[in-house]
Every structure is written in C-alpha cells, then in structure tokens.
Motif scaffolding. Structure first.
Motif, PDB file in Angstrom:
ATOM      1  N   ASN A 129       0.830  -1.206   0.000  1.00  0.00           N
ATOM      2  CA  ASN A 129       0.000   0.000   0.000  1.00  0.00           C
ATOM      3  C   ASN A 129       0.870   1.264   0.000  1.00  0.00           C
ATOM      4  O   ASN A 129       2.096   1.204   0.173  1.00  0.00           O
ATOM      5  CB  ASN A 129      -0.997  -0.013   1.155  1.00  0.00           C
ATOM      6  CG  ASN A 129      -0.333   0.170   2.505  1.00  0.00           C
ATOM      7  OD1 ASN A 129       0.587   0.973   2.677  1.00  0.00           O
ATOM      8  ND2 ASN A 129      -0.810  -0.561   3.490  1.00  0.00           N
ATOM      9  N   GLY A 130       0.229   2.395  -0.150  1.00  0.00           N
ATOM     10  CA  GLY A 130       0.939   3.659  -0.277  1.00  0.00           C
ATOM     11  C   GLY A 130       1.702   4.100   0.959  1.00  0.00           C
ATOM     12  O   GLY A 130       2.784   4.677   0.848  1.00  0.00           O
ATOM     13  N   MET A 131       1.169   3.837   2.142  1.00  0.00           N
ATOM     14  CA  MET A 131       1.861   4.251   3.366  1.00  0.00           C
ATOM     15  C   MET A 131       3.152   3.444   3.553  1.00  0.00           C
ATOM     16  O   MET A 131       4.192   3.999   3.902  1.00  0.00           O
ATOM     17  CB  MET A 131       0.947   4.100   4.584  1.00  0.00           C
ATOM     18  CG  MET A 131      -0.262   5.030   4.535  1.00  0.00           C
ATOM     19  SD  MET A 131       0.158   6.784   4.479  1.00  0.00           S
ATOM     20  CE  MET A 131       0.221   7.120   6.219  1.00  0.00           C
ATOM     21  N   ASN A 136       9.181   3.118   2.704  1.00  0.00           N
ATOM     22  CA  ASN A 136      10.321   2.530   1.995  1.00  0.00           C
ATOM     23  C   ASN A 136      11.026   3.548   1.110  1.00  0.00           C
ATOM     24  O   ASN A 136      12.259   3.574   1.043  1.00  0.00           O
ATOM     25  CB  ASN A 136       9.877   1.331   1.159  1.00  0.00           C
ATOM     26  CG  ASN A 136       9.610   0.123   2.018  1.00  0.00           C
ATOM     27  OD1 ASN A 136      10.455  -0.304   2.792  1.00  0.00           O
ATOM     28  ND2 ASN A 136       8.418  -0.436   1.899  1.00  0.00           N
ATOM     29  N   VAL A 137      10.249   4.382   0.442  1.00  0.00           N
ATOM     30  CA  VAL A 137      10.839   5.411  -0.427  1.00  0.00           C
ATOM     31  C   VAL A 137      11.654   6.389   0.406  1.00  0.00           C
ATOM     32  O   VAL A 137      12.800   6.715   0.070  1.00  0.00           O
ATOM     33  CB  VAL A 137       9.751   6.158  -1.241  1.00  0.00           C
ATOM     34  CG1 VAL A 137      10.305   7.413  -1.893  1.00  0.00           C
ATOM     35  CG2 VAL A 137       9.148   5.239  -2.298  1.00  0.00           C
ATOM     36  N   MET A 138      11.087   6.860   1.501  1.00  0.00           N
ATOM     37  CA  MET A 138      11.782   7.858   2.321  1.00  0.00           C
ATOM     38  C   MET A 138      13.031   7.276   2.977  1.00  0.00           C
ATOM     39  O   MET A 138      14.016   7.984   3.184  1.00  0.00           O
ATOM     40  CB  MET A 138      10.841   8.463   3.363  1.00  0.00           C
ATOM     41  CG  MET A 138       9.660   9.229   2.763  1.00  0.00           C
ATOM     42  SD  MET A 138      10.041  10.351   1.387  1.00  0.00           S
ATOM     43  CE  MET A 138      11.062  11.562   2.190  1.00  0.00           C
ATOM     44  N   LYS A 139      13.012   5.985   3.278  1.00  0.00           N
ATOM     45  CA  LYS A 139      14.185   5.336   3.860  1.00  0.00           C
ATOM     46  C   LYS A 139      15.308   5.232   2.815  1.00  0.00           C
ATOM     47  O   LYS A 139      16.460   5.532   3.100  1.00  0.00           O
ATOM     48  CB  LYS A 139      13.821   3.944   4.359  1.00  0.00           C
ATOM     49  CG  LYS A 139      14.929   3.277   5.177  1.00  0.00           C
ATOM     50  CD  LYS A 139      14.586   1.861   5.619  1.00  0.00           C
ATOM     51  CE  LYS A 139      13.241   1.759   6.281  1.00  0.00           C
ATOM     52  NZ  LYS A 139      12.880   0.402   6.680  1.00  0.00           N
ATOM     53  N   ALA A 140      14.960   4.816   1.610  1.00  0.00           N
ATOM     54  CA  ALA A 140      15.967   4.619   0.556  1.00  0.00           C
ATOM     55  C   ALA A 140      16.329   5.907  -0.167  1.00  0.00           C
ATOM     56  O   ALA A 140      17.449   6.058  -0.652  1.00  0.00           O
ATOM     57  CB  ALA A 140      15.462   3.579  -0.448  1.00  0.00           C
ATOM     58  N   TYR A 141      15.378   6.847  -0.275  1.00  0.00           N
ATOM     59  CA  TYR A 141      15.579   8.097  -1.019  1.00  0.00           C
ATOM     60  C   TYR A 141      15.072   9.253  -0.162  1.00  0.00           C
ATOM     61  O   TYR A 141      13.998   9.799  -0.419  1.00  0.00           O
ATOM     62  CB  TYR A 141      14.830   8.054  -2.355  1.00  0.00           C
ATOM     63  CG  TYR A 141      15.103   6.797  -3.159  1.00  0.00           C
ATOM     64  CD1 TYR A 141      16.222   6.715  -3.975  1.00  0.00           C
ATOM     65  CD2 TYR A 141      14.250   5.693  -3.076  1.00  0.00           C
ATOM     66  CE1 TYR A 141      16.485   5.563  -4.703  1.00  0.00           C
ATOM     67  CE2 TYR A 141      14.511   4.537  -3.795  1.00  0.00           C
ATOM     68  CZ  TYR A 141      15.629   4.473  -4.607  1.00  0.00           C
ATOM     69  OH  TYR A 141      15.900   3.328  -5.316  1.00  0.00           O
ATOM     70  N   PRO A 142      15.824   9.633   0.860  1.00  0.00           N
ATOM     71  CA  PRO A 142      15.326  10.630   1.824  1.00  0.00           C
ATOM     72  C   PRO A 142      14.997  11.997   1.232  1.00  0.00           C
ATOM     73  O   PRO A 142      14.244  12.758   1.829  1.00  0.00           O
ATOM     74  CB  PRO A 142      16.460  10.736   2.852  1.00  0.00           C
ATOM     75  CG  PRO A 142      17.616  10.004   2.293  1.00  0.00           C
ATOM     76  CD  PRO A 142      17.154   9.137   1.188  1.00  0.00           C
ATOM     77  N   ASN A 143      15.514  12.306   0.058  1.00  0.00           N
ATOM     78  CA  ASN A 143      15.218  13.598  -0.568  1.00  0.00           C
ATOM     79  C   ASN A 143      14.047  13.520  -1.542  1.00  0.00           C
ATOM     80  O   ASN A 143      13.745  14.505  -2.220  1.00  0.00           O
ATOM     81  CB  ASN A 143      16.455  14.139  -1.287  1.00  0.00           C
ATOM     82  CG  ASN A 143      17.565  14.451  -0.309  1.00  0.00           C
ATOM     83  OD1 ASN A 143      17.303  14.896   0.803  1.00  0.00           O
ATOM     84  ND2 ASN A 143      18.797  14.207  -0.705  1.00  0.00           N
ATOM     85  N   ALA A 161       0.880  10.592   6.951  1.00  0.00           N
ATOM     86  CA  ALA A 161       1.628  10.640   5.685  1.00  0.00           C
ATOM     87  C   ALA A 161       2.645  11.783   5.693  1.00  0.00           C
ATOM     88  O   ALA A 161       3.790  11.611   5.269  1.00  0.00           O
ATOM     89  CB  ALA A 161       0.661  10.790   4.506  1.00  0.00           C
ATOM     90  N   ILE A 162       2.243  12.921   6.215  1.00  0.00           N
ATOM     91  CA  ILE A 162       3.152  14.073   6.294  1.00  0.00           C
ATOM     92  C   ILE A 162       4.304  13.761   7.253  1.00  0.00           C
ATOM     93  O   ILE A 162       5.467  14.052   6.968  1.00  0.00           O
ATOM     94  CB  ILE A 162       2.396  15.356   6.702  1.00  0.00           C
ATOM     95  CG1 ILE A 162       1.295  15.709   5.681  1.00  0.00           C
ATOM     96  CG2 ILE A 162       3.355  16.524   6.900  1.00  0.00           C
ATOM     97  CD1 ILE A 162       1.747  15.972   4.269  1.00  0.00           C
ATOM     98  N   GLU A 163       3.992  13.131   8.374  1.00  0.00           N
ATOM     99  CA  GLU A 163       5.035  12.748   9.337  1.00  0.00           C
ATOM    100  C   GLU A 163       6.027  11.758   8.735  1.00  0.00           C
ATOM    101  O   GLU A 163       7.212  11.783   9.051  1.00  0.00           O
ATOM    102  CB  GLU A 163       4.408  12.145  10.595  1.00  0.00           C
ATOM    103  CG  GLU A 163       3.773  13.162  11.508  1.00  0.00           C
ATOM    104  CD  GLU A 163       3.076  12.509  12.702  1.00  0.00           C
ATOM    105  OE1 GLU A 163       3.430  11.372  13.079  1.00  0.00           O
ATOM    106  OE2 GLU A 163       2.150  13.163  13.239  1.00  0.00           O
ATOM    107  N   LEU A 164       5.531  10.876   7.861  1.00  0.00           N
ATOM    108  CA  LEU A 164       6.406   9.889   7.223  1.00  0.00           C
ATOM    109  C   LEU A 164       7.276  10.502   6.123  1.00  0.00           C
ATOM    110  O   LEU A 164       8.181   9.852   5.625  1.00  0.00           O
ATOM    111  CB  LEU A 164       5.582   8.740   6.633  1.00  0.00           C
ATOM    112  CG  LEU A 164       4.954   7.794   7.643  1.00  0.00           C
ATOM    113  CD1 LEU A 164       4.009   6.820   6.954  1.00  0.00           C
ATOM    114  CD2 LEU A 164       6.044   7.042   8.405  1.00  0.00           C
ATOM    115  N   GLY A 165       6.964  11.754   5.740  1.00  0.00           N
ATOM    116  CA  GLY A 165       7.810  12.426   4.757  1.00  0.00           C
ATOM    117  C   GLY A 165       7.132  12.904   3.498  1.00  0.00           C
ATOM    118  O   GLY A 165       7.781  13.464   2.612  1.00  0.00           O
ATOM    119  N   ALA A 166       5.820  12.686   3.366  1.00  0.00           N
ATOM    120  CA  ALA A 166       5.118  13.190   2.181  1.00  0.00           C
ATOM    121  C   ALA A 166       5.228  14.712   2.134  1.00  0.00           C
ATOM    122  O   ALA A 166       5.111  15.385   3.156  1.00  0.00           O
ATOM    123  CB  ALA A 166       3.653  12.764   2.197  1.00  0.00           C
TER     124      ALA A 166
END
Length: 186
Positions: A129-131, A136-143, A161-166
């Motif tokens: 799912n998206g969350m 996973n995206v934010m862990k591998a590609y933090p920018n 979602a915002i807290e996770l980096g969206a």
C-alpha cells in the motif's frame, strides 16, 4: 552546446564508474571519439546520441540539456483511469512521466532504474500500500518528493503521511489546478 553535451556524457560515464576505454568499447567507437565528445571538441551524430542515451537509460532531451525545467514524475495508483488522468494533467503542464505503477513494489522497482523529481502515490492499493511504500521510499531516497493522492480524507491518515515524509496530500476527486499548484510549489 558541445561542451554541455560533453559534460553530460562525462558525468554519465563517471556515474557508472567507467573509463573512456570501456565506454568506447560498449558503444563501438574509438577512445579518441569519446575524449572529443567529453571535451566538447566534437559532437556524436544523431544515431550515436540515441545509442548513448539508450546505454545510460536517459532521454535524448536530457542528454541534449533540453529538459532542464521538466519535472520527472512517477505515478502510482491501482486505478488505470486515475493514472491516465494524472498523466494527461502533468504532461500537459510540462512534466515528463518517467514511470507508472499499480502498487508500491512496482514503484520501488522503478526507482532502482529511474530518477524522479516527484512521485504521486495513492494509499489504498493491492500489494504494497501507499503508506508502506512511502516509508520505503523515504528510507531509501530521503530527498524524494512524494505527493499522496488518495480518496482517504481522514485527518489522522493525512497527518501520518506528512510525518512519514510526504511533501503534500491531495484528496480525490482532485482538480487539475490543485495538482499543478502542488507540483509548482514542490
């Protein structure tokens, strides 16, 4: 322009940790030809430009420096109609769609091969799912810049979602102006 294309070829070659000799061998040209391209003393012909772009998995526009203002976008949604709608809106406003996926695992596979300036990501999808994909995206590609685009309008989910980096959150059904507004500020 020659020197800009040469710099791009040089950067692409270095990013693959290749020597001029290795690149020349892969492309079937002389080392002198690669050296002349990289120093801006000559340009590859159009067929060779296409071969170089294919070899490095970039567009010819990128190789020629014609995509400086185009944002590269990946769209992730399990509903094809939504993906097509987003593609039309984004492409019609100067974005380049570099990938699309129906779930999170597909997104992660695309990110291994392609760079993106922006990712549109749905939440409710089969598979990953998206969350989870966002984590996973934010862990591998933090920018990475991710815009969540979902029918889920729950404040807790949006905040999470915002807290996770969206970078942003858009609820469906979305208006084209809202999409472009978010793209322009991110």
């Amino acid at each position: 322009m020659n020197i800009e294309i040469g710099k791009k070829i040089y950067k692409l070659r270095k990013s693959k940790d290749m020597t001029q000799e290795k690149l020349a061998s892969e492309l079937g040209v002389s080392v002198a030809a690669v050296s002349k391209w990289e120093t801006g003393n000559s340009l590859p012909d159009i067929l060779m430009l296409c071969s170089i772009a294919d070899f490095f998995n970039v567009s010819t526009d990128e190789l020629l420096g014609r995509d400086k203002n185009k944002k590269k976008v990946i769209i992730v949604d399990d509903v094809e109609f939504i993906r097509n709608s987003l593609k039309a809106i984004l492409a019609g406003n100067g974005c380049e769609i570099v990938g699309e996926a129906a779930e999170g695992n597909e997104l992660l596979d695309i990110l291994k091969r392609k760079k993106a300036d922006l990712i549109f990501l749905d939440i409710n999808m089969p598979g990953m799912n998206g969350m989870t994909a966002l984590q996973n995206v934010m862990k591998a590609y933090p920018n990475a810049k991710v815009i969540m685009c979902s029918a889920v309008a729950d404040k807790e989910v949006i905040d999470s979602a915002i807290e996770l980096g969206a970078a942003a959150y858009i609820t469906k059904p979305f208006l084209p102006d809202k999409i472009i507004e978010k793209v322009n500020i991110i």
